[in-house]
Structures are given as structure tokens and as C-alpha cells.
Design a protein around this motif. Sequence first.
Motif, PDB file in Angstrom:
ATOM      1  N   GLY A   1       6.364 -21.153 -28.317  1.00 35.00           N
ATOM      2  CA  GLY A   1       6.341 -22.602 -27.929  1.00 35.00           C
ATOM      3  C   GLY A   1       7.486 -23.156 -28.104  1.00 35.00           C
ATOM      4  O   GLY A   1       7.500 -24.670 -27.997  1.00 35.00           O
ATOM      5  N   LEU A   2       8.729 -22.698 -27.912  1.00 33.12           N
ATOM      6  CA  LEU A   2       9.764 -23.267 -27.568  1.00 33.12           C
ATOM      7  C   LEU A   2      10.228 -23.883 -26.387  1.00 33.12           C
ATOM      8  O   LEU A   2       9.699 -22.990 -25.321  1.00 33.12           O
ATOM      9  CB  LEU A   2      10.980 -22.354 -28.245  1.00 33.12           C
ATOM     10  N   VAL A   3      10.640 -24.870 -25.959  1.00 37.57           N
ATOM     11  CA  VAL A   3      10.860 -25.463 -24.714  1.00 37.57           C
ATOM     12  C   VAL A   3      11.989 -24.777 -24.278  1.00 37.57           C
ATOM     13  O   VAL A   3      12.892 -25.164 -24.889  1.00 37.57           O
ATOM     14  CB  VAL A   3      10.602 -26.856 -24.544  1.00 37.57           C
TER      15      VAL A   3
ATOM     16  N   THR B   1       7.496 -25.246 -16.937  1.00 31.63           N
ATOM     17  CA  THR B   1       7.351 -25.343 -18.725  1.00 31.63           C
ATOM     18  C   THR B   1       8.760 -25.797 -19.414  1.00 31.63           C
ATOM     19  O   THR B   1       8.496 -25.733 -20.659  1.00 31.63           O
ATOM     20  CB  THR B   1       6.863 -24.230 -19.292  1.00 31.63           C
ATOM     21  N   GLY B   2       9.773 -25.800 -18.756  1.00 32.83           N
ATOM     22  CA  GLY B   2      11.067 -26.351 -19.137  1.00 32.83           C
ATOM     23  C   GLY B   2      11.975 -26.913 -18.303  1.00 32.83           C
ATOM     24  O   GLY B   2      11.507 -27.356 -17.287  1.00 32.83           O
ATOM     25  N   ILE B   3      13.340 -26.824 -18.710  1.00 33.93           N
ATOM     26  CA  ILE B   3      14.463 -27.426 -17.921  1.00 33.93           C
ATOM     27  C   ILE B   3      15.248 -26.284 -17.334  1.00 33.93           C
ATOM     28  O   ILE B   3      15.747 -25.494 -18.262  1.00 33.93           O
ATOM     29  CB  ILE B   3      15.192 -28.477 -18.694  1.00 33.93           C
ATOM     30  N   VAL B   4      15.512 -26.231 -16.112  1.00 33.72           N
ATOM     31  CA  VAL B   4      16.421 -25.238 -15.604  1.00 33.72           C
ATOM     32  C   VAL B   4      17.634 -25.994 -15.049  1.00 33.72           C
ATOM     33  O   VAL B   4      17.488 -27.050 -14.276  1.00 33.72           O
ATOM     34  CB  VAL B   4      15.758 -24.200 -14.426  1.00 33.72           C
ATOM     35  N   LEU B   5      19.006 -25.716 -15.606  1.00 31.21           N
ATOM     36  CA  LEU B   5      20.101 -26.538 -14.905  1.00 31.21           C
ATOM     37  C   LEU B   5      20.953 -25.737 -14.337  1.00 31.21           C
ATOM     38  O   LEU B   5      20.981 -24.196 -14.236  1.00 31.21           O
ATOM     39  CB  LEU B   5      20.839 -26.726 -16.480  1.00 31.21           C
TER      40      LEU B   5
ATOM     41  N   ALA C   1       2.608 -25.739 -22.559  1.00 36.86           N
ATOM     42  CA  ALA C   1       2.769 -24.759 -21.327  1.00 36.86           C
ATOM     43  C   ALA C   1       3.356 -23.589 -21.417  1.00 36.86           C
ATOM     44  O   ALA C   1       2.946 -22.554 -20.781  1.00 36.86           O
ATOM     45  CB  ALA C   1       3.258 -26.008 -20.271  1.00 36.86           C
ATOM     46  N   ALA C   2       4.568 -23.688 -21.977  1.00 39.19           N
ATOM     47  CA  ALA C   2       5.359 -22.544 -22.317  1.00 39.19           C
ATOM     48  C   ALA C   2       4.780 -21.328 -22.928  1.00 39.19           C
ATOM     49  O   ALA C   2       4.517 -20.173 -22.404  1.00 39.19           O
ATOM     50  CB  ALA C   2       6.702 -22.826 -23.021  1.00 39.19           C
TER      51      ALA C   2
END
Length: 380
Positions: free
Chosen positions: A280-282, A298-302, A330-331
Motif C-alpha cells: 500500500g505504499l504510494v 497508482t502513483g507519481i512518475v517523474l 489502488a497500488a
Amino acid sequence: MLTIAYCGPIAASGEPARGGFEAANRRLIDDLRRTGLAVIELPYAPERKPAWRKLMAYGTGFAGLAWRIATGAERWDVFHITPLRRQFMLAEYILCQLARRRGARLVVDLRAGAIAEDVASPSRLRRAALKRILAAADLVCVEGETYLELDDVRGRNALYLPNYVDAGTVGQSPAMPSTRINLVFLGRIVPEKGIEVAIDCVRALQAHGRQVQLKVIGRGDEAYLDRLQVDTADLPVSWLGAVPHAEVPAHLHDSHFFVFPTRHRGEGHSNALTEAMSQGLVPVAADNGFNRQVIADTGIVLDITATGKDYAAAIETVLAGGDWRGMSEAARRRILEQFTGERLVPALVERYRDVVEGVARSTRVAEPSGTTLRAAVGRG
């Protein structure tokens, strides 16, 4: 009963892995045995420092494997190899040829990134060796679905086999961040994996008045780790070192974000990314390897060049938008639905049986997005 000779970097049972290859191979071997298959391990020599010792270890290790394959009494139905490629390509080509001459079916499992670069290597010898390995393969497994479209894979018997976790280890989403934000960095502690960017992220969050904690889990060069620990003496960074795979979920269950600023040229589908998302870690990760494919929405892609301040800003955006709970769930759900051994291992076992029995068939492989992707049809 099918017998599989499994060759590549393999972590010893119950011991921390030295990298993604070792961790993934250890997990898959154990799961294949649980299905009732006999698996004979043919591990590469463990890495050594300095470089000359590593070269000697691999050299003697490959010679020993070649001797065992050529002269051993074991009978194998399938020879499954996860080649390291690059400078090891010629040695790996020899191992594959020896196994084929003994009558084993050849399964080539392409792990990590930069495969396209290897196929187009400036070294004509290495390029030819890889092409011949793939041409001889009865089955090609790929860690990223985009590799199904490589010229040397397209049209062959191929299977999308990403990294995965056991469904039973998928945890519940942790409690919402309140007074403190808990971050995790999991993996090899080397500059190219972005540990220093993660540390800068902690500094940036502190500068914004946030209470923050960073857990660092993994092994690294002793001198490099010593320097990092001195540099972070005044920061809330916990250095946990390498831990056995089975203990990883317990170290993740109370954390909120997985910070993964990898710039590693050969990045593929990170085991650490899958494991963190399963708890469950984002994820907040660099656009490198297969990170974007695995993370989806489900997260952030930089950007791969993003700084610690950029990672801190992304975390602040998630918290300010009130999206953390939904992204966390969601992750976790994405891993449970798309990246578990219960879903993926039976498909591999079925392909083993097909190539041994000489069956050529079309298989549809589920994409992580939930649509379908047809695996290439080739000879069995």
C-alpha cells in the motif's frame, strides 16, 4: 515430473539477495518447486570486490557451470537461463549451446532493461551471441511487455513474465499520514539507484516544516554507506541494511511513500517497486525501466532527472489533494490483480510443458492495464 535446470544469479535460501536478479530467481525457483516441478539450481558465482576478484569469480564460475552442464549426470527437460548479457554474453551462449546438445529445451528469460541496446550492441560478437541465443530458444520470457515487439523476439514463442509477489504477502493499506510522513527506499544502495536524491527529498520536506522519516533497506559498498551515514547523521534516516526477503513486508507496513529515483541504465521491473506497492505504499518513481508500466495511475512518475525537491513537491501534491488513501489502495490492488505468483507461475509451467511436448500454440497474456496482449506464436 518435469525437471528444470535453472541458471543465473540466484540468492541462497533465507539470505538477502544481492540484487533484483537474485531475488526474482530465488522466488521463482521456490514457487516452481511448490507446483511439483523438480528444479536444479545452477547459480552464477556471487559478486566480489574489487573488480578483478569479480572477474575471476565469474570466470571460474562459468567454467564450472560449463563443465557441470557438459559432463553432469542430471537429466533436464528444460534449461531456463536469466542471462546477464553484456560482457558475459559469450559465456552464456556457450552454456545455452551445451544445454541444447544435452537435449534440454531452452528457455531464455530476458530480465532488466536495456535489452534493445544489447540487441544493437556495437560489439559484433556480443550482438551475434545474443541473436543466436534467442534464435535457439524454445521459449523467450520477457520482463517488460514492450520487449515482445523486439525484432529478435517478435514472431517467436514468447511469454510476458514480470516480477511478482505472493498473493498471501499483499498487505493492507497503512494508516493515513498524520503528523509524520514515512518514506522507504528499498534496493541496492548505489548512486545510480537514486539514494542521494531520496535523502535530498527528506531535506526538502523538512524545509517545508514536515515531520518525516526515511527507512533505507538494502546492501551497498561499505565505504559508500559509511559516507552516507555520516552525511545523514542530523537527518531522520534509518539505515536497516539488507534484510531477508521474507522480512521485507514487516518493514514496510507502516510507511506511506516508496521513493525510487533510479537512474540506473539497466533498470527493468524493480522487485522493490512491486513489493512496496503490495503493502500500500504510494510509489513516487523515476520514468525509467518499466516503472511507468507497473505504476500506471497508482502513483507519481517523474522525469529521470528529477531532484529531491521535485520528489518532495510530488509528495506534497498527493497529500494536499487528499489522494493518498485512494492511491494507496489502488497500488495494493494493482499488485494483487496483476502481479502475483498465483497468476503468473501457472502460465510459465504450462509453457514449460508445451515446449517439452512440442506444442506450438497462441497464448493471450494479460497486460497490467487490464487489456490483453497476444504473445507471439512460434515453435514449441
